[in-house]
Design a protein around this motif. Structure first.
Motif, PDB file in Angstrom:
ATOM      1  N   ILE A 143      -7.873  14.985  -0.599  1.00 34.11           N
ATOM      2  CA  ILE A 143      -6.543  14.973  -1.271  1.00 34.11           C
ATOM      3  C   ILE A 143      -5.802  16.099  -1.550  1.00 34.11           C
ATOM      4  O   ILE A 143      -6.158  16.898  -2.200  1.00 34.11           O
ATOM      5  CB  ILE A 143      -6.664  13.847  -2.462  1.00 34.11           C
ATOM      6  CG1 ILE A 143      -7.352  12.507  -2.156  1.00 34.11           C
ATOM      7  CG2 ILE A 143      -5.090  13.560  -2.957  1.00 34.11           C
ATOM      8  CD1 ILE A 143      -7.805  12.036  -3.526  1.00 34.11           C
ATOM      9  N   SER A 144      -4.545  16.175  -0.857  1.00 34.18           N
ATOM     10  CA  SER A 144      -3.682  17.313  -0.853  1.00 34.18           C
ATOM     11  C   SER A 144      -3.136  17.391  -2.387  1.00 34.18           C
ATOM     12  O   SER A 144      -3.083  16.484  -2.972  1.00 34.18           O
ATOM     13  CB  SER A 144      -2.400  17.329  -0.054  1.00 34.18           C
ATOM     14  OG  SER A 144      -1.720  16.236  -0.345  1.00 34.18           O
TER      15      SER A 144
ATOM     16  N   GLN B 256      -0.435   7.793   1.509  1.00 39.07           N
ATOM     17  CA  GLN B 256      -1.857   7.732   1.490  1.00 39.07           C
ATOM     18  C   GLN B 256      -2.330   7.598   2.505  1.00 39.07           C
ATOM     19  O   GLN B 256      -1.755   6.859   3.352  1.00 39.07           O
ATOM     20  CB  GLN B 256      -2.276   6.725   0.356  1.00 39.07           C
ATOM     21  CG  GLN B 256      -1.853   7.114  -1.116  1.00 39.07           C
ATOM     22  CD  GLN B 256      -2.589   6.031  -2.092  1.00 39.07           C
ATOM     23  OE1 GLN B 256      -2.764   4.881  -1.636  1.00 39.07           O
ATOM     24  NE2 GLN B 256      -2.600   6.319  -3.400  1.00 39.07           N
TER      25      GLN B 256
ATOM     26  N   TRP C 109      -6.472  11.289   2.332  1.00 44.20           N
ATOM     27  CA  TRP C 109      -5.436  12.362   1.997  1.00 44.20           C
ATOM     28  C   TRP C 109      -4.288  11.629   1.086  1.00 44.20           C
ATOM     29  O   TRP C 109      -4.127  10.542   1.392  1.00 44.20           O
ATOM     30  CB  TRP C 109      -4.938  12.989   3.395  1.00 44.20           C
ATOM     31  CG  TRP C 109      -3.450  13.416   3.471  1.00 44.20           C
ATOM     32  CD1 TRP C 109      -3.463  14.845   3.264  1.00 44.20           C
ATOM     33  CD2 TRP C 109      -2.157  13.069   3.489  1.00 44.20           C
ATOM     34  NE1 TRP C 109      -1.930  15.386   3.215  1.00 44.20           N
ATOM     35  CE2 TRP C 109      -1.289  14.109   3.566  1.00 44.20           C
ATOM     36  CE3 TRP C 109      -1.619  11.614   3.749  1.00 44.20           C
ATOM     37  CZ2 TRP C 109       0.171  13.936   3.579  1.00 44.20           C
ATOM     38  CZ3 TRP C 109      -0.295  11.477   3.786  1.00 44.20           C
ATOM     39  CH2 TRP C 109       0.486  12.582   3.811  1.00 44.20           C
TER      40      TRP C 109
ATOM     41  N   GLN D 249      -0.267  12.376  -0.559  1.00 42.10           N
ATOM     42  CA  GLN D 249       1.032  13.507  -1.116  1.00 42.10           C
ATOM     43  C   GLN D 249       1.871  12.955  -1.627  1.00 42.10           C
ATOM     44  O   GLN D 249       2.326  11.590  -1.535  1.00 42.10           O
ATOM     45  CB  GLN D 249       1.424  14.112   0.400  1.00 42.10           C
ATOM     46  CG  GLN D 249       2.328  15.184  -0.089  1.00 42.10           C
ATOM     47  CD  GLN D 249       2.764  16.231   1.161  1.00 42.10           C
ATOM     48  OE1 GLN D 249       2.784  15.383   2.387  1.00 42.10           O
ATOM     49  NE2 GLN D 249       2.727  17.480   1.010  1.00 42.10           N
TER      50      GLN D 249
ATOM     51  N   LEU E 137      -0.961  16.471   7.248  1.00 42.85           N
ATOM     52  CA  LEU E 137      -2.070  15.376   7.177  1.00 42.85           C
ATOM     53  C   LEU E 137      -2.969  15.616   8.350  1.00 42.85           C
ATOM     54  O   LEU E 137      -4.159  15.294   8.325  1.00 42.85           O
ATOM     55  CB  LEU E 137      -1.312  14.079   7.490  1.00 42.85           C
ATOM     56  CG  LEU E 137      -1.817  12.885   8.294  1.00 42.85           C
ATOM     57  CD1 LEU E 137      -2.756  12.273   7.265  1.00 42.85           C
ATOM     58  CD2 LEU E 137      -0.826  11.647   8.841  1.00 42.85           C
TER      59      LEU E 137
ATOM     60  N   HIS F 225      -6.530  16.598   7.884  1.00 42.61           N
ATOM     61  CA  HIS F 225      -7.287  15.805   7.456  1.00 42.61           C
ATOM     62  C   HIS F 225      -7.758  14.448   8.271  1.00 42.61           C
ATOM     63  O   HIS F 225      -8.991  13.872   8.379  1.00 42.61           O
ATOM     64  CB  HIS F 225      -6.611  15.204   6.132  1.00 42.61           C
ATOM     65  CG  HIS F 225      -6.243  16.279   5.330  1.00 42.61           C
ATOM     66  ND1 HIS F 225      -7.177  16.719   3.966  1.00 42.61           N
ATOM     67  CD2 HIS F 225      -5.340  16.864   4.981  1.00 42.61           C
ATOM     68  CE1 HIS F 225      -6.460  17.609   3.431  1.00 42.61           C
ATOM     69  NE2 HIS F 225      -5.417  17.814   3.820  1.00 42.61           N
TER      70      HIS F 225
END
Length: 511
Positions: free
Chosen positions: A2-3, A203, A214, A216, A240, A243
């Motif tokens: 996850i960023s 997401q 991922w 943001q 993205l 990922h």
């Protein structure tokens, strides 16, 4: 993976409600000179308690976190800013009343001036305008379900525009976007916080497992114009992409060996290729041999194999560099520039560049950028082409775009190496060494970086650092000689090579 959320460093532990309230107030009014007392009153705790909670979450005071938020907001505004925007206005909106101190601290934090960040938007916008239609076979595309972005009243138009731009950016990047079932699902929503600021959350979900791959969050989403929305979508998809690529690689590793295709084998090989180290290169070499035996026409496998052979030449992974060079060029010729897949074109460009076929590499990378102007790999490789052509200013700008687009990409460290080489080309040796040291910290196994980092330290007058760098190089490559470095060095300008070889000799590398 996850960023990180934009605006403040991730906390070391869950945030108390009082910290969340203080952060919300900070983000809502960055121009205000907040005191601890004011923040504590909003948070509903004492000033001492709020200080303690911020240190527990972030190891920083509330004022330091506020500066972090301000700098990150300023950077985002500058990256999306238009020609009419003024750096001073951005600084004021983000809570920095003294422009001179803001500019100095900004450069110290991000390694460039605010005006340099602002100008890069125009370079990216120009490239995004030169689009080729996406014509990759649907069989080769990772498939992702994404229909719309949820939005409340008043935000529907922005949500629809962003969804269209995201779908277009995903398609250019090599993904098939569908409305029905797919291995991956992307979900977006625009919500207003307690003070009315609109925030976009995105997401990426693995459909089979339900695992989040991922996420943001982007604040201030209503401040984007049409061009800004397109650039935002491009940056989101670029962030993205590593990922989603990683998820595809995981899927290939989970498949039974009896069901593997040549494309699956190429995906299994990709982490080894991207490692840019000897062990990963050797693993990838075997997998790609299997892939090409199964399907010699497989584009991804062929481009990766060409780069594997190029790595064996340039990073001293092989004792037979002449054969590896010839094999790499032959494989690159099988792919050619006819591919419409930006990833394949970038991999091909990587091989051609380090094998000194700069004309062909330039053609391939130009096409990659025309197919996908948001490809961090293509921007990075175009930066390397500028390094080899002796244009350090353009090189740094292109490497910076690559890092802006995908800072968490496995090849981001290689753009840092490139920035170091560009500074060396410009005679800024201490900057060159610092950037390459930063790259090595990001990717410790890439010890070949010492070939250029040691000369940079020596020419900067940092003798102790140069000696340590040479010791690390010779410890990893005990048989390395200056002659071997000459045979494996990529096509850097003659003036660069002359200084580099002389410095390596002075630092103790045997002839």
């Amino acid at each position: 993976m996850i960023s990180a959320t934009i605006g403040v460093p991730e906390p070391g532990q869950p945030q108390p409600r009082s910290v969340r309230r203080a952060l919300q107030a900070m983000r809502a009014d960055l121009e205000r000179h907040w005191t601890i007392g004011e923040l504590a009153k909003i948070a509903g705790v004492s000033a001492r308690t709020l200080q303690r909670q911020f240190h527990a979450c972030y190891d920083k005071s509330p004022q330091s976190v506020l500066r972090d938020i301000g700098f990150e907001r300023a950077r985002q505004e500058l990256l999306r800013g238009g020609a009419e925007d003024k750096v001073m206005d951005v600084a004021l909106r983000c809570g920095f009343g003294h422009y001179g101190r803001f500019a100095v601290d900004y450069r110290r934090r991000f390694g460039e001036t605010p005006s340099q960040t602002l100008k890069r938007r125009a370079v990216l916008a120009h490239q995004l305008a030169a689009k080729l239609p996406a014509t990759i076979s649907a069989q080769r595309r990772p498939t992702l379900a994404f229909e719309r972005i949820e939005a409340g009243a008043g935000h529907e138009d922005v949500a629809a525009s962003l969804a269209d731009d995201l779908i277009a950016a995903l398609t250019r990047s090599g993904f098939a976007v569908v409305a029905g079932a797919a291995p991956y699902r992307m979900h977006g929503a625009i919500r207003a916080d307690a003070v009315g600021e609109a925030r976009l959350t995105l997401q990426l979900i693995d459909h089979a497992s339900g695992r989040m791959l991922w996420a943001q969050r982007l604040d201030g989403i209503l401040g984007y114009d049409a061009e800004g929305c397109e650039q935002l979508a491009t940056r989101v998809v670029a962030a993205l992409q590593p990922h989603l690529r990683g998820a595809e690689i995981d899927r290939a590793f989970r498949k039974p060996d009896a069901e593997l295709t040549a494309h699956d084998l190429a995906l299994r090989a990709m982490p080894g290729v991207l490692s840019l180290d000897a062990e990963g290169n050797a693993r990838a070499f075997e997998l790609l041999q299997q892939a090409l035996d199964m399907a010699p026409e497989e584009g991804l496998a062929t481009a990766l194999a060409a780069w594997v052979h190029a790595q064996r030449v340039v990073y001293h992974f092989s004792s037979n560099t002449a054969d590896d060079r010839a094999r790499g060029l032959a494989l690159a010729g099988q792919v050619g520039a006819q591919s419409a897949d930006a990833t394949v074109l970038c991999l091909l460009g990587n091989a051609l560049t380090v094998l000194d076929a700069l004309g062909d590499a330039d053609q391939v990378i130009r096409k990659a950028l025309a197919v996908d102007g948001g490809s961090a790999w293509a921007w990075s490789r175009s930066g390397w082409l500028d390094v080899y052509r002796g244009d350090p200013a353009s090189a740094i700008e292109r490497f910076r775009i690559a890092l802006d687009l995908a800072p968490q990409d496995p090849l981001a460290f290689n753009s840092m190496v490139g920035i170091g080489c560009a500074h060396f080309n410009a005679g800024r040796y201490i900057e060159a060494a610092r950037w390459q040291q930063r790259a090595l910290l990001e990717h410790p196994s890439a010890l070949w970086v010492h070939r250029t980092m040691c000369p940079a330290y020596l020419l900067a007058g940092a003798g102790d650092e140069a000696r340590r760098s040479m010791q690390a190089l010779r410890a990893h490559y005990p048989e390395l000689t200056l002659s071997e470095v000459r045979r494996g060095t990529p096509p850097l300008p003659d003036s660069y090579l002359s200084l580099m070889f002389e410095a390596l000799s002075d630092a103790g590398l045997p002839a």
